[in-house]
Write a protein that holds these residues in place. Structure first.
Motif: not given
Length: 70
Positions: A22-27, A46-55
């Protein structure tokens, strides 16, 4: 489309564990999208929503499925 490709390319270069992803993707998204003048809140959201949807959602669905299977 270019930003998406760059984000996934950069993310594939950085080794990570699923929980710390999560932290790596956002940075990475903030860095890449910052090059294209995208606001930081938009990049983070946008990256947080994708993280929730994908994982997170598949993990919850799998947990419910395993509980019903037992």
């Amino acid at each position: 489309m270019v930003m998406i490709g760059l984000i996934f390319f950069a993310k594939s270069l950085v080794p990570s564990v699923a929980l710390t992803e999560l932290g790596i993707r956002e940075s990475i998204a903030l860095t890449v999208m910052g090059l294209f003048d995208v606001s930081p809140i938009t990049a983070f959201t946008s990256t947080f929503v994708l993280y929730i949807l994908n994982l997170i959602l598949p993990a919850i669905a799998g947990l419910i499925g395993v509980q019903k299977w037992k």
